[in-house]
Design an enzyme around this catalytic site. Structure first.
Site, PDB file in Angstrom:
ATOM      1  CB  CYS A 200       1.940  49.426  15.666  1.00  0.00           C
ATOM      2  SG  CYS A 200       0.978  48.868  17.088  1.00  0.00           S
ATOM      3  CB  CYS A 353      11.350  42.515   6.950  1.00  0.00           C
ATOM      4  SG  CYS A 353      12.514  42.555   8.518  1.00  0.00           S
TER       5      CYS A 353
END
Length: 395
Positions: A200, A353
């Site tokens: 999420c 990332c």
């Protein structure tokens, strides 16, 4: 439909608390609940796995409905980034263990509900211990190792459980573990490969999405406990909030399911090493390996090599807008194959990332395409913020 909550012994009071009739008046008036149903709720013991996006609304409505004992298991503390969806908690409680924050909120809402706080993580080793002694489990976990451990434990202990999951604008809901119904493994036999599904934090989540699914989980739990209506056993509810569409698909019990079918799973299976670790790099000696460097090593490389280093951010645009390393080029992971030709082959490419998993996938792809000098930033931008540049926001 029958519930598993025991009937009160003769002479036992039906409802606790002197204000019970007033507190639950609107609920007592409902067909299928009444005094007997309310008494079943008061005697029920429900385990909530997680006090986050799903657990927050579910806990609030279970406590408000008068479920007598709520056990909440969550190892985390309240963070500022939780508050747009985790409505059990407040800004003043940032840094407080979530289970303690939950206990304070629920105690203020309904002092007749006993809230047991367990500030630990559920895993394959302890899942059966946590599940045991409860009438129902509400699974609000946000990772596959916990989800599978809870599923296996519930099947082994004979305890039904309400499943929910959310991502972005979508949600899923079902009721598993009834006598003839399927379990989670009947639907998803094994967890997906590492890094295949973003978290999420990486993908984002519409704040009201877990609110909606968590409330529906509470509704399923209350119906089961009082024995009213029909639960989602054998059905998976799919919710699309962008289009405001709800649909259900049938889920049959799989006779070959190793958990509830053949029963070859005799203890919860641990997927921690598989589902949480980065994908393994190849050990083929003929295939180049992806290099990996710590944040301080990348910092020193940038200082030493300067323009000979290309910083490649493979996160999503909304993540890049929140936090970035100065000078980085944004190429989201899904576009790396089509944009690889834009990248220089005569310079060092440092890929990053959020936590280092998507960048590993991108880096391995570039190595396979013949890029000779590719480095993965271990721990991603989160580790960079913690170890090198605290001015970079963490999310």
């Amino acid at each position: 439909m029958s519930s598993s909550v025991p009937v009160a012994p003769p002479g036992a009071p039906l409802l606790p608390g002197g204000d019970a009739l007033a507190r639950y008046a609107r609920q007592l008036a409902l067909p299928g609940i009444g005094l007997e149903g309310q008494a079943k709720l008061a005697r029920a013991r429900v385990l909530l796995v997680g006090a986050g996006g799903l657990g927050s609304p579910a806990a609030l409505y279970l406590a408000a409905a008068g479920v007598g004992h709520l056990t909440i298991v969550d190892p985390d503390a309240v963070e500022l980034s939780n508050l747009h969806r985790q409505v059990l908690h407040t800004t003043a409680r940032v840094g407080v263990p979530k289970v303690e924050s939950a206990r304070a909120t629920l105690g203020a809402l309904n002092p007749h509900v006993a809230v047991e706080a367990r500030p630990v993580a559920i895993d394959a080793a302890n899942a059966r211990e946590h599940v045991r002694g409860h009438d129902l489990v509400l699974d609000g976990s946000d990772n596959f190792p916990t989800r599978y451990a809870v599923s296996d434990a519930c099947v082994l202990e004979g305890v039904p459980y309400v499943y929910g999951s959310v991502q972005r604008f979508d949600g899923q809901l079902s009721f598993f573990g009834t006598a003839d119904g399927p379990c989670y493994r009947c639907l998803f036999r094994e967890p997906p490969p590492p890094g295949a599904i973003p978290t999420c934090a990486e993908a984002g989540v519409f704040g009201v999405m877990p609110g909606l699914v968590g409330v529906l989980q509470a509704a399923e739990a209350i119906k089961w406990l009082v024995g009213a209506g029909e639960v989602l056993a054998g059905r998976l509810l799919l919710v699309d909030l962008l289009r405001m569409q709800f649909r259900t698909i049938a889920v049959r019990r799989d006779p070959d399911c190793p958990s509830c079918g053949t029963r070859t799973i005799t203890a919860p299976v641990s997927y921690d090493a598989v589902a949480c670790a980065p994908p393994p790099t190849t050990t083929d000696t003929d295939t180049p390996m992806l290099a990996e460097s710590t944040p301080t090593e990348v910092r020193d490389l940038l200082a030493r090599e300067g323009d000979r280093v290309v910083l490649l951010d493979v996160r999503e645009p909304h993540e890049h807008a929140i936090a970035r390393i100065e000078g980085a080029t944004l190429v989201p992971l899904r576009t790396v194959p089509s944009r690889a030709a834009e990248l220089p082959r005569d310079r060092t490419i440092v890929v990053y990332c959020h936590h280092g998993m998507r960048s590993r996938m991108a880096g391995e792809f570039l190595v396979d395409q013949g890029f000779a000098d590719v480095v993965n930033l271990a721990g991603g931008i989160d580790a960079w913020s913690a170890e090198v540049d605290p001015s970079v926001p963490r999310y």
